[in-house]
Motif scaffolding. Structure first.
Motif, PDB file in Angstrom:
ATOM      1  N   ALA A 303     -56.247  41.080 -47.579  1.00 32.54           N
ATOM      2  CA  ALA A 303     -55.551  40.952 -48.868  1.00 32.54           C
ATOM      3  C   ALA A 303     -56.528  40.389 -49.887  1.00 32.54           C
ATOM      4  O   ALA A 303     -57.396  39.573 -49.545  1.00 32.54           O
ATOM      5  CB  ALA A 303     -54.342  40.042 -48.735  1.00 32.54           C
ATOM      6  N   THR A 304     -56.383  40.849 -51.134  1.00 27.24           N
ATOM      7  CA  THR A 304     -57.166  40.247 -52.213  1.00 27.24           C
ATOM      8  C   THR A 304     -56.230  39.296 -52.980  1.00 27.24           C
ATOM      9  O   THR A 304     -55.038  39.565 -53.117  1.00 27.24           O
ATOM     10  CB  THR A 304     -57.716  41.299 -53.190  1.00 27.24           C
ATOM     11  OG1 THR A 304     -56.637  42.093 -53.694  1.00 27.24           O
ATOM     12  CG2 THR A 304     -58.709  42.212 -52.513  1.00 27.24           C
ATOM     13  N   VAL A 305     -56.800  38.180 -53.426  1.00 24.66           N
ATOM     14  CA  VAL A 305     -56.000  37.161 -54.117  1.00 24.66           C
ATOM     15  C   VAL A 305     -56.710  36.845 -55.431  1.00 24.66           C
ATOM     16  O   VAL A 305     -57.745  36.159 -55.448  1.00 24.66           O
ATOM     17  CB  VAL A 305     -55.930  35.857 -53.278  1.00 24.66           C
ATOM     18  CG1 VAL A 305     -54.864  34.917 -53.843  1.00 24.66           C
ATOM     19  CG2 VAL A 305     -55.691  36.142 -51.810  1.00 24.66           C
ATOM     20  N   ALA A 306     -56.172  37.372 -56.533  1.00 28.49           N
ATOM     21  CA  ALA A 306     -56.778  37.090 -57.844  1.00 28.49           C
ATOM     22  C   ALA A 306     -56.027  35.911 -58.463  1.00 28.49           C
ATOM     23  O   ALA A 306     -54.789  35.875 -58.442  1.00 28.49           O
ATOM     24  CB  ALA A 306     -56.672  38.312 -58.741  1.00 28.49           C
ATOM     25  N   MET A 307     -56.775  34.940 -58.980  1.00 26.30           N
ATOM     26  CA  MET A 307     -56.141  33.743 -59.551  1.00 26.30           C
ATOM     27  C   MET A 307     -56.764  33.447 -60.908  1.00 26.30           C
ATOM     28  O   MET A 307     -57.981  33.278 -61.018  1.00 26.30           O
ATOM     29  CB  MET A 307     -56.347  32.548 -58.611  1.00 26.30           C
ATOM     30  CG  MET A 307     -55.567  32.695 -57.311  1.00 26.30           C
ATOM     31  SD  MET A 307     -56.046  31.506 -56.053  1.00 26.30           S
ATOM     32  CE  MET A 307     -57.633  32.118 -55.568  1.00 26.30           C
ATOM     33  N   ALA A 308     -55.928  33.372 -61.951  1.00 26.74           N
ATOM     34  CA  ALA A 308     -56.415  33.130 -63.316  1.00 26.74           C
ATOM     35  C   ALA A 308     -56.169  31.658 -63.669  1.00 26.74           C
ATOM     36  O   ALA A 308     -55.108  31.107 -63.365  1.00 26.74           O
ATOM     37  CB  ALA A 308     -55.660  34.030 -64.282  1.00 26.74           C
ATOM     38  N   PHE A 309     -57.177  31.047 -64.314  1.00 26.61           N
ATOM     39  CA  PHE A 309     -57.087  29.623 -64.671  1.00 26.61           C
ATOM     40  C   PHE A 309     -57.547  29.417 -66.113  1.00 26.61           C
ATOM     41  O   PHE A 309     -58.313  30.226 -66.658  1.00 26.61           O
ATOM     42  CB  PHE A 309     -58.035  28.787 -63.795  1.00 26.61           C
ATOM     43  CG  PHE A 309     -57.728  28.815 -62.334  1.00 26.61           C
ATOM     44  CD1 PHE A 309     -56.870  27.882 -61.759  1.00 26.61           C
ATOM     45  CD2 PHE A 309     -58.325  29.767 -61.510  1.00 26.61           C
ATOM     46  CE1 PHE A 309     -56.608  27.896 -60.394  1.00 26.61           C
ATOM     47  CE2 PHE A 309     -58.065  29.787 -60.147  1.00 26.61           C
ATOM     48  CZ  PHE A 309     -57.214  28.846 -59.592  1.00 26.61           C
ATOM     49  N   ARG A 310     -57.122  28.280 -66.673  1.00 25.89           N
ATOM     50  CA  ARG A 310     -57.789  27.808 -67.888  1.00 25.89           C
ATOM     51  C   ARG A 310     -59.170  27.314 -67.464  1.00 25.89           C
ATOM     52  O   ARG A 310     -59.331  26.792 -66.348  1.00 25.89           O
ATOM     53  CB  ARG A 310     -57.020  26.625 -68.492  1.00 25.89           C
ATOM     54  CG  ARG A 310     -55.657  26.998 -69.028  1.00 25.89           C
ATOM     55  CD  ARG A 310     -55.011  25.858 -69.788  1.00 25.89           C
ATOM     56  NE  ARG A 310     -55.302  24.545 -69.254  1.00 25.89           N
ATOM     57  CZ  ARG A 310     -55.831  23.538 -69.950  1.00 25.89           C
ATOM     58  NH1 ARG A 310     -56.152  23.709 -71.219  1.00 25.89           N
ATOM     59  NH2 ARG A 310     -56.052  22.352 -69.404  1.00 25.89           N
ATOM     60  N   GLU A 311     -60.143  27.430 -68.361  1.00 27.04           N
ATOM     61  CA  GLU A 311     -61.519  27.048 -68.000  1.00 27.04           C
ATOM     62  C   GLU A 311     -61.591  25.591 -67.535  1.00 27.04           C
ATOM     63  O   GLU A 311     -62.277  25.266 -66.567  1.00 27.04           O
ATOM     64  CB  GLU A 311     -62.420  27.254 -69.217  1.00 27.04           C
ATOM     65  CG  GLU A 311     -63.892  27.270 -68.907  1.00 27.04           C
ATOM     66  CD  GLU A 311     -64.678  27.749 -70.133  1.00 27.04           C
ATOM     67  OE1 GLU A 311     -65.598  28.551 -69.938  1.00 27.04           O
ATOM     68  OE2 GLU A 311     -64.356  27.325 -71.260  1.00 27.04           O
ATOM     69  N   GLU A 312     -60.823  24.727 -68.209  1.00 23.28           N
ATOM     70  CA  GLU A 312     -60.874  23.291 -67.907  1.00 23.28           C
ATOM     71  C   GLU A 312     -60.333  22.984 -66.512  1.00 23.28           C
ATOM     72  O   GLU A 312     -60.592  21.922 -65.953  1.00 23.28           O
ATOM     73  CB  GLU A 312     -60.012  22.484 -68.907  1.00 23.28           C
ATOM     74  CG  GLU A 312     -60.432  22.544 -70.352  1.00 23.28           C
ATOM     75  CD  GLU A 312     -60.100  23.889 -71.012  1.00 23.28           C
ATOM     76  OE1 GLU A 312     -60.760  24.205 -71.985  1.00 23.28           O
ATOM     77  OE2 GLU A 312     -59.213  24.616 -70.531  1.00 23.28           O
ATOM     78  N   ALA A 313     -59.579  23.924 -65.956  1.00 21.59           N
ATOM     79  CA  ALA A 313     -58.915  23.639 -64.682  1.00 21.59           C
ATOM     80  C   ALA A 313     -59.865  23.727 -63.496  1.00 21.59           C
ATOM     81  O   ALA A 313     -59.552  23.261 -62.398  1.00 21.59           O
ATOM     82  CB  ALA A 313     -57.752  24.608 -64.487  1.00 21.59           C
ATOM     83  N   VAL A 314     -61.025  24.379 -63.707  1.00 21.14           N
ATOM     84  CA  VAL A 314     -61.930  24.624 -62.572  1.00 21.14           C
ATOM     85  C   VAL A 314     -63.291  24.004 -62.862  1.00 21.14           C
ATOM     86  O   VAL A 314     -63.893  24.274 -63.902  1.00 21.14           O
ATOM     87  CB  VAL A 314     -62.090  26.147 -62.320  1.00 21.14           C
ATOM     88  CG1 VAL A 314     -62.973  26.396 -61.094  1.00 21.14           C
ATOM     89  CG2 VAL A 314     -60.740  26.805 -62.115  1.00 21.14           C
ATOM     90  N   GLU A 315     -63.759  23.199 -61.940  1.00 16.95           N
ATOM     91  CA  GLU A 315     -65.076  22.568 -62.107  1.00 16.95           C
ATOM     92  C   GLU A 315     -65.913  22.795 -60.861  1.00 16.95           C
ATOM     93  O   GLU A 315     -65.370  22.972 -59.764  1.00 16.95           O
ATOM     94  CB  GLU A 315     -64.898  21.057 -62.257  1.00 16.95           C
ATOM     95  CG  GLU A 315     -64.840  20.574 -63.683  1.00 16.95           C
ATOM     96  CD  GLU A 315     -64.783  19.057 -63.679  1.00 16.95           C
ATOM     97  OE1 GLU A 315     -65.862  18.454 -63.811  1.00 16.95           O
ATOM     98  OE2 GLU A 315     -63.671  18.522 -63.504  1.00 16.95           O
ATOM     99  N   GLY A 316     -67.206  22.749 -61.045  1.00 17.94           N
ATOM    100  CA  GLY A 316     -68.091  22.776 -59.876  1.00 17.94           C
ATOM    101  C   GLY A 316     -68.480  24.181 -59.444  1.00 17.94           C
ATOM    102  O   GLY A 316     -69.018  24.370 -58.358  1.00 17.94           O
TER     103      GLY A 316
END
Ligand SMILES: Cc1cc2nc3c(=O)[nH]c(=O)nc-3n(C[C@H](O)[C@H](O)[C@H](O)COP(=O)(O)OP(=O)(O)OC[C@H]3O[C@@H](n4cnc5c(N)ncnc54)[C@H](O)[C@@H]3O)c2cc1C
Length: 466
Positions: A303-316
């Motif tokens: 399965a493919t799992v695409a996940m969209a975030f606000r830029e600030e939500a993801v670090e590192g």
């Protein structure tokens, strides 16, 4: 009398074959017609693009290799040249335990061709490196028949290079288990290198003509999503009878012709291009002796799992485009792409689009869990290597059941047997597609081109077309 060719399957293979028949039909003065039968309600097969809130999300394939030229050529031919987009290059990683290790520069499908990056990599222990270097001295094998990719590389480079690098890279392409995967059907060039040069490391190093430099991207996609190819090809099919939601249940010989059975009746065909998978082939050809070579051919699920975030939500997120996961490490995801970096056109400014894969061999049942559970599993794994502070804005899970045909040892020989049995008993029934001679989109397009050419030469030989 008009001759009718039936194409079974409306994925990229069937659509390309139909497009070639369309071109011939336009020049045939009404002597050639064709019918495309697709079981599902839509054309495109595994190519599926979703457009949501400004994101372009590929649910199946996301791009194709430029080096295998047929896909880019087809795009140009149907007027999509200006829409081709090349991937942004960057470091890729392998996740081993809890560390993202950069893939050593100069590694060709995991085979080291440059000593320094390999020796300095922390991906391998000193013993692992020493064992891989033994490739330089190990004599070539006397094995002349097919063998597994795993066995071949383990013999030359040792288990560690295989488990930490080669296996994660290859299973991203072929799914399944590399210790069962056929060398001849997937990477015959490595067998050739061993036979001619003995050492893979030295042989690959010699064949690399240019010194290491920053490479341009090797993959292409379309700026509005891969499904644009499907739409354009469908627009071209003006003379054919294109039917979706129509599964073929049986193909029977009827004298010189075929009766193609569907739930809505029988269509007469002078030839058939079968562009669906091997599992479907054994359903429609009822003659067990003919399909025997492929009845046990396995397919992998994922399965493919695409996940969209606000830029600030993801670090590192490290510099680069994503990572693959070593099977020996304890994760359910098998890979993850930082899609906004690899394909910036897919993601609105100020956002991040992560695409993870789940479903490794032995753990394929995971894809039957709920969407929420699968997203939870992917996030849990990702949080071990990057910081995710907020839930995704939205996520899209796409299950691909039994979708990746497994070219296990002996594959080429079995496909030859199948083709020659068809040639003998089902003349003008031609196979093309990912189950047979290559999985990637360019391979499928090349097979479709050949299938259409073969079919047209059959009808031309019989002086059906002038
Ligand atoms: C998640 C995923 C990611 C991938 N990523 C890439 C990538 O990035 N690059 C790349 O090059 N390749 C990639 N691939 C591989 C590539 O997408 C496929 O190999 C290719 O799309 C197969 O095309 P096809 O037309 O042969 O088969 P399909 O797309 O499977 O089409 C076959 C069609 O036949 C129809 N059919 C089946 N049975 C019948 C019947 N009895 N009657 C009528 N119709 C029938 C099906 O409904 C289907 O539409 C990926 C595959 C997957 C699953």
């Amino acid at each position: 009398m008009t001759k009718n060719i039936v194409v079974i399957g409306g994925g990229i293979t069937g659509l390309t074959a139909a497009y070639r028949l369309e071109q011939a039909a336009r020049e045939s003065n009404g002597q050639l017609s064709y019918t495309l039968l697709e079981a599902s309600p839509r054309l495109g097969g595994k190519i599926r693009t979703l457009y949501k809130d400004g994101f372009i999300i590929e649910r199946g394939p996301d791009s194709f290799l430029e080096r295998k030229t047929s896909a880019a050529e087809l795009c140009k031919e149907i007027g999509l040249e200006d829409e081709l987009v090349r991937n942004t290059t960057g470091q890729s990683y392998v996740l081993i335990d809890e560390t993202l290790h950069p893939i050593p520069k100069g590694a060709v499908m995991g085979v080291p061709t440059s000593f320094r990056p390999f020796i300095t990599s922390k991906m391998f222990t000193p013993v692992g490196k020493l064992r891989a270097s033994a490739d330089i001295f190990i004599p070539k094998s006397n094995e002349t028949g097919d063998q597994s990719v795993g066995a071949f590389f383990r013999r030359r480079l040792g288990d560690q290079v295989v488990d930490h690098l080669i296996e994660p890279l290859l299973s991203g392409i072929y799914g399944g288990n590399i210790d069962r995967l056929s060398l001849f059907a997937t990477f015959p060039q490595f067998y050739e290198v061993e036979q001619k040069k003995r050492s893979l490391i030295l042989g690959m190093k010699q064949s690399r003509t240019k010194p290491l430099q920053k490479k341009k991207g090797q993959f292409l996609t379309l700026k509005n999503g891969l499904e644009t190819i499907v739409e354009r090809l469908a627009e071209e099919l003006t003379l054919g009878d294109i039917r979706t939601g129509m599964a073929v249940t049986d193909v029977e010989r009827n004298g010189d012709r075929y009766d193609v059975h569907t739930e809505e009746g029988v269509i007469q065909a002078d030839g058939v291009i079968f562009a669906a998978g091997h599992r479907n082939l054994s359903e429609v050809i009822k003659d067990e002796a003919i399909v025997q070579p492929i009845v046990d051919m396995p397919s992998a699920s994922l399965a493919t799992v695409a996940m969209a975030f606000r830029e600030e939500a993801v670090e590192g997120l490290k510099d680069g485009t994503g990572f693959v996961v070593s099977k020996k490490s304890d994760y359910d995801i098998t890979a993850c792409t930082w899609t906004q970096k690899k394909w910036p056109h897919t993601t609105p400014e100020g956002h991040v689009l992560l695409r993870a894969y789940v479903g490794k061999p032995g753990n394929e049942g995971i894809i039957e869990q709920s969407d929420d559970a699968i997203v939870g599993i992917a996030l849990h794994d990702l949080k071990k290597v990057i910081q995710i502070h907020e839930a995704p804005l939205f996520s899209v899970v796409t299950r691909w059941r039994q979708a990746t045909p497994q070219y296990v040892v002996g594959h080429k020989e079995r496909i030859e047997q199948l083709k020659s049995a068809l040639n003998e008993h089902y003349l003008r029934f031609v196979l093309a597609g990912s189950s047979y001679d290559g999985l990637g989109l360019p391979d499928c397009i090349t097979q479709a081109n050949k299938a259409a050419e073969t079919m047209l030469s059959f009808v031309q030989d019989k002086k059906i077309l002038s």
